[in-house]
Motif scaffolding. Structure first.
Motif, PDB file in Angstrom:
ATOM      1  N   GLY A   1     -69.859  55.514  30.224  1.00  0.00           N
ATOM      2  CA  GLY A   1     -68.977  55.251  31.229  1.00  0.00           C
ATOM      3  C   GLY A   1     -69.099  54.100  31.958  1.00  0.00           C
ATOM      4  N   LEU A   2     -69.969  53.549  32.028  1.00  0.00           N
ATOM      5  CA  LEU A   2     -70.432  52.125  32.708  1.00  0.00           C
ATOM      6  C   LEU A   2     -69.400  50.872  31.890  1.00  0.00           C
ATOM      7  CD1 LEU A   2     -74.271  52.395  33.154  1.00  0.00           C
ATOM      8  CD2 LEU A   2     -72.515  52.450  35.062  1.00  0.00           C
ATOM      9  N   TRP A   3     -69.171  51.370  30.693  1.00  0.00           N
ATOM     10  CA  TRP A   3     -68.368  50.335  29.933  1.00  0.00           C
ATOM     11  C   TRP A   3     -66.800  50.761  29.739  1.00  0.00           C
ATOM     12  CZ3 TRP A   3     -73.334  50.062  29.645  1.00  0.00           C
ATOM     13  CH2 TRP A   3     -73.960  48.767  29.408  1.00  0.00           C
ATOM     14  N   LYS A   4     -66.522  51.804  30.659  1.00  0.00           N
ATOM     15  CA  LYS A   4     -65.059  52.003  30.783  1.00  0.00           C
ATOM     16  C   LYS A   4     -64.207  50.751  31.297  1.00  0.00           C
ATOM     17  CE  LYS A   4     -63.614  56.000  32.154  1.00  0.00           C
ATOM     18  NZ  LYS A   4     -63.431  57.302  33.254  1.00  0.00           N
ATOM     19  N   GLY A   5     -63.057  50.780  30.442  1.00  0.00           N
ATOM     20  CA  GLY A   5     -62.165  49.599  30.406  1.00  0.00           C
ATOM     21  C   GLY A   5     -62.675  48.323  29.806  1.00  0.00           C
ATOM     22  N   VAL A   6     -63.786  48.421  29.085  1.00  0.00           N
ATOM     23  CA  VAL A   6     -64.658  47.232  28.635  1.00  0.00           C
ATOM     24  C   VAL A   6     -63.582  46.493  27.660  1.00  0.00           C
ATOM     25  CG1 VAL A   6     -65.590  48.342  26.390  1.00  0.00           C
ATOM     26  CG2 VAL A   6     -66.601  46.280  27.571  1.00  0.00           C
ATOM     27  N   PHE A   7     -62.608  47.144  26.884  1.00  0.00           N
ATOM     28  CA  PHE A   7     -61.625  46.306  25.858  1.00  0.00           C
ATOM     29  C   PHE A   7     -60.540  45.595  26.589  1.00  0.00           C
ATOM     30  CE2 PHE A   7     -63.534  49.708  23.278  1.00  0.00           C
ATOM     31  CZ  PHE A   7     -64.131  49.067  22.273  1.00  0.00           C
ATOM     32  N   PRO A   8     -59.940  46.127  27.574  1.00  0.00           N
ATOM     33  CA  PRO A   8     -59.072  45.350  28.436  1.00  0.00           C
ATOM     34  C   PRO A   8     -59.790  44.292  29.347  1.00  0.00           C
ATOM     35  CG  PRO A   8     -59.252  47.538  29.292  1.00  0.00           C
ATOM     36  CD  PRO A   8     -59.921  47.638  28.151  1.00  0.00           C
ATOM     37  N   ASN A   9     -61.182  44.461  29.545  1.00  0.00           N
ATOM     38  CA  ASN A   9     -62.068  43.399  30.048  1.00  0.00           C
ATOM     39  C   ASN A   9     -62.206  42.476  29.192  1.00  0.00           C
ATOM     40  OD1 ASN A   9     -62.998  43.415  32.752  1.00  0.00           O
ATOM     41  ND2 ASN A   9     -64.675  44.384  32.622  1.00  0.00           N
ATOM     42  N   ILE A  10     -62.300  42.655  28.135  1.00  0.00           N
ATOM     43  CA  ILE A  10     -62.675  41.717  27.078  1.00  0.00           C
ATOM     44  C   ILE A  10     -61.539  40.953  26.708  1.00  0.00           C
ATOM     45  CG2 ILE A  10     -63.308  41.165  24.565  1.00  0.00           C
ATOM     46  CD1 ILE A  10     -65.115  43.611  24.769  1.00  0.00           C
ATOM     47  N   GLN A  11     -60.420  41.344  26.880  1.00  0.00           N
ATOM     48  CA  GLN A  11     -59.047  40.697  26.493  1.00  0.00           C
ATOM     49  C   GLN A  11     -58.837  39.917  27.568  1.00  0.00           C
ATOM     50  OE1 GLN A  11     -56.567  44.204  26.160  1.00  0.00           O
ATOM     51  NE2 GLN A  11     -57.295  44.791  24.395  1.00  0.00           N
ATOM     52  N   ARG A  12     -59.192  40.407  28.884  1.00  0.00           N
ATOM     53  CA  ARG A  12     -58.774  39.579  30.055  1.00  0.00           C
ATOM     54  C   ARG A  12     -59.877  38.490  30.034  1.00  0.00           C
ATOM     55  NH1 ARG A  12     -61.225  38.785  34.706  1.00  0.00           N
ATOM     56  NH2 ARG A  12     -59.912  37.839  36.352  1.00  0.00           N
ATOM     57  N   ALA A  13     -60.958  38.719  29.757  1.00  0.00           N
ATOM     58  CA  ALA A  13     -61.995  37.618  29.936  1.00  0.00           C
ATOM     59  C   ALA A  13     -61.626  36.442  28.845  1.00  0.00           C
ATOM     60  CB  ALA A  13     -63.471  38.122  29.537  1.00  0.00           C
ATOM     61  N   PHE A  14     -61.428  36.971  27.583  1.00  0.00           N
ATOM     62  CA  PHE A  14     -60.947  35.831  26.453  1.00  0.00           C
ATOM     63  C   PHE A  14     -59.772  35.071  27.038  1.00  0.00           C
ATOM     64  CE2 PHE A  14     -58.876  34.298  22.806  1.00  0.00           C
ATOM     65  CZ  PHE A  14     -59.865  34.071  22.001  1.00  0.00           C
ATOM     66  N   LEU A  15     -58.785  35.684  27.625  1.00  0.00           N
ATOM     67  CA  LEU A  15     -57.571  34.934  27.986  1.00  0.00           C
ATOM     68  C   LEU A  15     -57.857  33.906  29.511  1.00  0.00           C
ATOM     69  CD1 LEU A  15     -54.787  37.678  27.928  1.00  0.00           C
ATOM     70  CD2 LEU A  15     -54.924  35.500  26.376  1.00  0.00           C
ATOM     71  N   VAL A  16     -58.730  34.422  30.254  1.00  0.00           N
ATOM     72  CA  VAL A  16     -59.072  33.702  31.560  1.00  0.00           C
ATOM     73  C   VAL A  16     -59.922  32.646  31.052  1.00  0.00           C
ATOM     74  CG1 VAL A  16     -60.598  33.774  33.570  1.00  0.00           C
ATOM     75  CG2 VAL A  16     -58.955  35.488  33.161  1.00  0.00           C
ATOM     76  N   ASN A  17     -61.057  32.744  30.369  1.00  0.00           N
ATOM     77  CA  ASN A  17     -61.946  31.706  29.908  1.00  0.00           C
ATOM     78  C   ASN A  17     -61.372  30.739  28.888  1.00  0.00           C
ATOM     79  OD1 ASN A  17     -64.863  32.118  31.220  1.00  0.00           O
ATOM     80  ND2 ASN A  17     -63.848  34.078  30.640  1.00  0.00           N
ATOM     81  N   MET A  18     -60.279  31.235  27.919  1.00  0.00           N
ATOM     82  CA  MET A  18     -59.459  30.340  27.313  1.00  0.00           C
ATOM     83  C   MET A  18     -58.492  29.236  28.246  1.00  0.00           C
ATOM     84  SD  MET A  18     -56.678  31.335  24.360  1.00  0.00           S
ATOM     85  CE  MET A  18     -55.394  31.870  25.530  1.00  0.00           C
ATOM     86  N   GLY A  19     -58.043  30.049  29.232  1.00  0.00           N
ATOM     87  CA  GLY A  19     -57.053  29.004  29.968  1.00  0.00           C
ATOM     88  C   GLY A  19     -58.243  28.161  31.019  1.00  0.00           C
ATOM     89  N   GLU A  20     -59.127  28.834  31.567  1.00  0.00           N
ATOM     90  CA  GLU A  20     -59.840  28.193  32.674  1.00  0.00           C
ATOM     91  C   GLU A  20     -60.933  26.989  31.866  1.00  0.00           C
ATOM     92  OE1 GLU A  20     -63.786  28.996  35.407  1.00  0.00           O
ATOM     93  OE2 GLU A  20     -62.322  30.886  34.528  1.00  0.00           O
ATOM     94  N   LEU A  21     -61.633  27.408  31.096  1.00  0.00           N
ATOM     95  CA  LEU A  21     -62.689  26.506  30.649  1.00  0.00           C
ATOM     96  C   LEU A  21     -61.960  25.609  29.903  1.00  0.00           C
ATOM     97  CD1 LEU A  21     -65.706  28.796  29.499  1.00  0.00           C
ATOM     98  CD2 LEU A  21     -65.264  27.583  31.685  1.00  0.00           C
ATOM     99  N   ALA A  22     -61.393  25.565  28.625  1.00  0.00           N
ATOM    100  CA  ALA A  22     -60.594  24.699  27.984  1.00  0.00           C
ATOM    101  C   ALA A  22     -59.957  23.722  28.757  1.00  0.00           C
ATOM    102  CB  ALA A  22     -59.894  25.359  26.843  1.00  0.00           C
TER     103      ALA A  22
END
Length: 305
Positions: free
Chosen positions: A171-192
């Motif tokens: 339960g501590l990882w509920k929403g982990v997959f949309p979380n990963i999707q968001r993290a991928f997109l955020v960091n793809m835009g932010e860091l790059a």
């Protein structure tokens, strides 16, 4: 026995981890009220009782009126805890992967940087997801209090314990997959975008490697990250906020189900709910973080990011 080069590399990595954590804590504390308002905006519309139109300014005033100024910092402690894991992994991981690509192929392209940023962010988010879950739940609690309901959790540790008892370790990882999707997109835009924009500003002689270049780069990266990640952020917030009922029913069975129901009930524009508060937070957050981080690196004798 380690060579001086190897030891220096280890020491530099430790220093970067420490400095990125410190910078993230400063940035998170500075911009957290905007993040709280953004979360409340994204959850608005899930129930019939919240169908009246609202906006960021109205929500901010409601929070201050009902809970006082400190209500704007509900969930700050798990947010800072999250960044103690999330930010160092993604920042130091990105820089390491970038150096590996640079050593093999010379200066990396914007596409390569985007992929590296997405991978670094995804790895960091998997580790930090439980703290992110607690942060979202505690932020949503302030909305329950505004309706006269008892908050679910008294603090971050109480939230961890209750989630473990009611929903299990997974339960501590509920929403982990949309979380990963968001993290991928955020960091793809932010860091790059930050990396590439800063190099463009410096090479074009618009500014030196100073606060002006960092400000321009962080502003551009904030807009790119927000545009890419806002739909995934809305889905992530709603998935993480839902707690399983005694009968086992949940509002959304998956990220895709949440996406479809949100668009069907509230329209496609609902996927960008909280866009301006998100951008208003990411811009200042990145400005505070990158300026602090670059300055800390300079004081520590490290090269610019």
């Amino acid at each position: 026995m380690k060579s001086s080069y190897q030891q220096g590399g280890v020491d530099n990595t430790r220093t970067k981890i420490l400095l990125s954590s410190m910078s993230a804590m400063v940035a998170e504390s500075t911009t957290f009220p905007i993040d709280l308002i953004k979360t409340r905006l994204q959850l608005h519309g899930e129930s019939l009782s919240s169908s009246r139109p609202t906006g960021a300014f109205r929500i901010g005033l409601d929070i201050i009126r009902e809970q006082g100024p400190f209500g704007l910092y509900k969930g700050l402690s798990p947010a800072i805890l999250r960044h103690l894991f999330y930010t160092p992994i993604r920042i130091v991981g990105y820089e390491h992967l970038r150096s590996v690509i640079s050593a093999d192929n010379g200066s990396p392209s914007i596409i390569s940087k985007a992929v590296v940023g997405g991978i670094s962010g995804s790895m960091a988010q998997v580790i930090a997801s439980p703290a992110d879950l607690v942060k979202v739940r505690m932020q949503a609690d302030s909305r329950m209090m505004s309706r006269g309901l008892q908050p679910r959790y008294s603090g971050p540790f109480d939230a961890f314990n209750k989630i473990l008892q009611a929903e299990g370790f997974q339960g501590l990882w509920k929403g982990v997959f949309p979380n990963i999707q968001r993290a991928f997109l955020v960091n793809m835009g932010e860091l790059a975008c930050y990396d590439h924009a800063k190099q463009f500003v410096i090479k074009s002689r618009i500014a030196e490697d100073n606060i002006y270049a960092h400000t321009l780069a962080s502003t551009m990266s904030g807009l790119a990250a927000t545009s890419l990640s806002c739909p995934a952020d809305v889905v992530k917030t709603r998935m993480m906020n839902q707690a399983a009922k005694k009968e086992g029913n949940v509002l959304y069975s998956s990220s895709y189900d949440c996406l479809v129901k949100t668009v069907r009930v509230e329209g496609i524009r609902a996927l960008w709910k909280g866009f301006f508060p998100t951008w208003a937070r990411l811009g200042p957050w990145q400005f505070v973080f990158w300026v602090s981080y670059e300055k800390f690196r300079k004081f520590a004798g490290l090269s610019s990011f």
